[in-house]
Design an enzyme around this catalytic site. Structure first.
Site, PDB file in Angstrom:
ATOM      1  N   ASP A  16       0.864  -1.166   0.000  1.00  0.00           N
ATOM      2  CA  ASP A  16       0.000   0.000   0.000  1.00  0.00           C
ATOM      3  C   ASP A  16       0.910   1.229   0.000  1.00  0.00           C
ATOM      4  O   ASP A  16       1.911   1.254   0.711  1.00  0.00           O
ATOM      5  CB  ASP A  16      -0.892  -0.008   1.243  1.00  0.00           C
ATOM      6  CG  ASP A  16      -1.865   1.145   1.251  1.00  0.00           C
ATOM      7  OD1 ASP A  16      -2.674   1.227   0.320  1.00  0.00           O
ATOM      8  OD2 ASP A  16      -1.814   1.964   2.186  1.00  0.00           O
ATOM      9  N   ASP A 221      -0.772  -0.431   6.615  1.00  0.00           N
ATOM     10  CA  ASP A 221      -0.773   0.101   7.985  1.00  0.00           C
ATOM     11  C   ASP A 221      -2.106   0.682   8.416  1.00  0.00           C
ATOM     12  O   ASP A 221      -2.281   1.049   9.574  1.00  0.00           O
ATOM     13  CB  ASP A 221       0.303   1.182   8.137  1.00  0.00           C
ATOM     14  CG  ASP A 221      -0.147   2.522   7.556  1.00  0.00           C
ATOM     15  OD1 ASP A 221      -0.802   2.507   6.498  1.00  0.00           O
ATOM     16  OD2 ASP A 221       0.151   3.561   8.150  1.00  0.00           O
ATOM     17  N   ASP A 225      -6.730  -1.213   5.089  1.00  0.00           N
ATOM     18  CA  ASP A 225      -5.921  -2.339   4.621  1.00  0.00           C
ATOM     19  C   ASP A 225      -6.350  -3.664   5.256  1.00  0.00           C
ATOM     20  O   ASP A 225      -5.919  -4.730   4.808  1.00  0.00           O
ATOM     21  CB  ASP A 225      -4.440  -2.103   4.934  1.00  0.00           C
ATOM     22  CG  ASP A 225      -3.894  -0.849   4.276  1.00  0.00           C
ATOM     23  OD1 ASP A 225      -4.347  -0.542   3.165  1.00  0.00           O
ATOM     24  OD2 ASP A 225      -3.040  -0.181   4.871  1.00  0.00           O
TER      25      ASP A 225
END
Length: 273
Positions: A16, A221, A225
């Site tokens: 990400d 994080d 996610d």
């Protein structure tokens, strides 16, 4: 033991972008005025007031910029966030919209035909510089653009090179548009970037890679996610991850460096060997 075995078998690393590859603390880089007679200070005040109700890091960057300039921000009478697209707010009887280019086009907000091309050129130029352009409209009229950029963590470039040296495919997931995502992909030498990803779509992209036969590690994080971390063959929560991201992950790294993901994979290979 199961986590080490899954890490050992991974062939694809999905990262990400915000808060993983980057610091997660973006800042304002450019302010472009599109309304005649509008002063930059007034535009920044209006934009920050509209974004004040949002928890998105890009919105927070706009608010922080206005606060650092010592501007007083009026309170919104109404606020709504449209996930992955933008926001709407009502302030002093005026309706504000802010978000990406496609969101404002969907809302039928634009400038006059003769000004359309230069505005789109400005958006593309900012995106090619790796920045995220946020467009702002008041009462149906586009009034300005604020570009925001996040800094790449010092350790990210080296870690990505390490992943590739280990024979792993590296994929970046980002909500940025295609042009911005491509600029960052090239800058970091990432194999593949998947852009315009809505928060709800991350998990489906992981599933798609798995459907192609890949063993996938997902590194993230944030709260958005969590489904992707759960779906991946192994989920890795990094550094200052939210509680829900940590609870959804198989591996939790105590620091915020991608180098520790490299070390985790090296450890798994050594243990299994």
């Amino acid at each position: 033991a199961e986590a080490l075995e899954n890490l050992h078998n991974v062939d694809t690393i999905v990262l990400d972008k915000t808060g993983t590859i980057t610091s997660g603390h973006p800042s304002v880089t450019d302010v472009v005025l599109l309304e005649e007679g509008l002063a930059e200070e007034q535009f920044l005040r209006e934009a920050a007031a509209a974004e004040k109700g949002s928890e998105h890091p890009l919105a927070q960057a706009v608010v922080e910029s206005a606060q650092q300039a010592g501007l007083d921000l009026p309170e919104a009478e109404a606020f709504e966030a449209v996930s992955g697209r933008g926001i709407t707010a009502r302030i002093h009887g005026k309706t504000y919209l802010a978000g990406n280019l496609s969101y404002l086009k969907e809302q039928k907000i634009w400038v006059s035909e003769k000004n359309m091309e230069p505005v789109e050129q400005t958006v593309n130029r900012l995106a090619q510089e790796g920045k995220t352009p946020l467009l702002f409209a008041r009462d149906g009229k586009l009034i300005g653009i604020i570009a925001v950029a996040d800094t790449v963590r010092e350790t990210s470039r080296a870690a990505i090179q390490q992943f590739q040296a280990m024979g792993l495919h590296v994929v970046m997931l980002t909500g940025d548009n295609r042009i911005t995502a491509e600029a960052i992909r090239k800058e970091l030498g990432i194999e593949k970037a998947i852009s315009d990803v809505l928060p709800t779509e991350k998990e489906s992209h992981i599933r798609s890679l798995q459907g192609e036969g890949h063993k996938v590690a997902m590194v993230g994080d944030g709260i958005n996610d969590a489904p992707a971390l759960t779906r991946a063959d192994i989920g890795i929560a990094i550094g200052a991850g939210t509680d829900i991201a940590i609870e959804s992950a198989d591996v939790v790294l105590m620091k915020d460096s991608l180098n520790d993901v490299v070390k985790a994979i090296q450890l798994s290979r050594a243990v299994v060997r």
